[in-house]
Design a protein around this motif. Structure first.
Motif, PDB file in Angstrom:
ATOM      1  N   ARG A 179       0.414  -1.330  -0.044  1.00 40.45           N
ATOM      2  CA  ARG A 179       0.202  -0.085   0.100  1.00 40.45           C
ATOM      3  C   ARG A 179       0.613   1.395  -0.066  1.00 40.45           C
ATOM      4  N   SER A 180       1.983   1.691   0.480  1.00 42.57           N
ATOM      5  CA  SER A 180       2.815   2.575   0.846  1.00 42.57           C
ATOM      6  C   SER A 180       3.437   2.643  -0.751  1.00 42.57           C
ATOM      7  N   GLU A 181       3.547   2.010  -1.525  1.00 43.74           N
ATOM      8  CA  GLU A 181       4.536   2.296  -2.528  1.00 43.74           C
ATOM      9  C   GLU A 181       3.487   2.426  -3.508  1.00 43.74           C
ATOM     10  N   TYR A 195       0.463  -1.711   4.629  1.00 38.90           N
ATOM     11  CA  TYR A 195       1.844  -0.664   4.467  1.00 38.90           C
ATOM     12  C   TYR A 195       2.913  -1.654   5.001  1.00 38.90           C
ATOM     13  N   LYS A 196       4.095  -0.860   3.560  1.00 42.62           N
ATOM     14  CA  LYS A 196       4.900  -1.563   4.382  1.00 42.62           C
ATOM     15  C   LYS A 196       5.734  -1.426   5.640  1.00 42.62           C
ATOM     16  N   SER A 197       5.659  -0.658   6.427  1.00 46.08           N
ATOM     17  CA  SER A 197       5.970  -0.463   7.758  1.00 46.08           C
ATOM     18  C   SER A 197       5.144  -2.004   8.800  1.00 46.08           C
ATOM     19  N   TYR A 235      10.595   4.278   6.082  1.00 46.38           N
ATOM     20  CA  TYR A 235       8.548   3.589   5.798  1.00 46.38           C
ATOM     21  C   TYR A 235       7.648   4.546   6.833  1.00 46.38           C
ATOM     22  N   ASP A 253       4.382   6.277   6.324  1.00 51.53           N
ATOM     23  CA  ASP A 253       2.676   5.362   6.783  1.00 51.53           C
ATOM     24  C   ASP A 253       2.180   6.057   7.426  1.00 51.53           C
ATOM     25  N   LEU A 269       0.105   8.918   6.069  1.00 51.56           N
ATOM     26  CA  LEU A 269      -0.390   8.446   4.943  1.00 51.56           C
ATOM     27  C   LEU A 269      -1.958   7.711   5.292  1.00 51.56           C
ATOM     28  N   LYS A 270      -1.653   7.062   6.525  1.00 47.87           N
ATOM     29  CA  LYS A 270      -2.391   6.005   7.872  1.00 47.87           C
ATOM     30  C   LYS A 270      -3.764   6.710   7.900  1.00 47.87           C
TER      31      LYS A 270
END
Length: 253
Positions: free
Chosen positions: A133-135, A158-160, A198, A202, A205-206
């Motif tokens: 999702r991050s990418e 998410y990447k993290s 990330y 993240d 972004l969240k």
């Protein structure tokens, strides 16, 4: 703590259902030696067993560890694989790219996509994507390259958060402990290119995307304005990468 057991079960159900809808039984995954493709390969192995085919596609710019880590995943989870070098394809066009690392990286990603889809045609299988999702939100991927796929089981993770999921699935420590990289050239690092970890991105972004917080609310939460503007711009500027081509509407009368 997320319920990774339930998430794993849901994703395996998703994979099986979507492949069945397509009238197929097999899947093809590009295995890079990174976290994302390892997670997807493990999920697909559990969902499809011997009907999973992984493809390793090194170029002259790939790090040696990438192939080693990909093979480590295949050995640990008894995954069928083949190695197809994209070096001849990249070498055939590289003189036109003015030693531009980004252009070479994007071209390499698109060559890998071409190989994957050719293998999937040979195998009568679906290509399974490996973008998190991050990418996707940040546009950190090559359109019609590594973002190209039929289905994607990890596009909402998410990447993290994915590191925790990967540990739950048993991804080798060698992959868990290395810096995230698209491996487009030697020494390339995702977080160095993006300018932030990330985890930092993240966290923003969240609340910015998932909770739809306004800029004023984000500032009150302690995020710096410059960081908010940078990430917000990146999300908007790259939104086109996640959409199908826009088709013009024609008035016939």
């Amino acid at each position: 703590m997320k319920n990774w057991k339930k998430i794993k079960e849901d994703l395996i159900y998703f994979l099986k259902t979507e492949v069945e809808k397509a009238g197929l039984k097999k899947v093809t995954v590009g295995l890079s030696g990174g976290l994302d493709s390892a997670v997807v390969a493990i999920l697909c192995k559990e969902a499809f067993g011997e009907n999973l085919n992984c493809v390793l596609m090194p170029s002259q710019f790939s790090s040696k560890s990438s192939t080693e880590h990909a093979l480590e995943v295949c050995e640990k989870f008894d995954i069928k694989y083949e190695i197809i070098s994209i070096e001849p394809m990249v070498s055939g066009f590289i003189k036109n790219m003015d030693e531009d690392k980004l252009r070479i990286g994007n071209f390499s990603a698109r060559m890998r996509m071409s190989v994957l889809y050719d293998v999937s045609s040979r195998e009568k299988s679906l290509v399974v994507g490996t973008s998190n999702r991050s990418e996707i939100l940040l546009g950190y991927g090559t359109i019609f390259g590594d973002t190209a796929c039929a289905i994607n089981p990890i596009g909402e993770i998410y990447k993290s958060d994915e590191f925790e999921f990967a540990r739950f699935l048993g991804v080798p420590e060698s992959i868990l402990n290395k810096a995230p990289s698209a491996d487009l050239w030697e020494g390339q690092s995702d977080e160095e290119e993006l300018g932030h970890s990330y985890k930092e991105m993240d966290d923003l972004l969240k609340v910015m995307i998932d909770e739809n917080k306004s800029k004023e609310e984000l500032l009150k939460l302690g995020f710096e304005e410059e960081f908010i503007n940078k990430i917000s711009y990146r999300v908007k500027a790259n939104a086109f990468k996640g959409k199908l081509p826009t088709i013009a509407k024609i008035r016939w009368n």
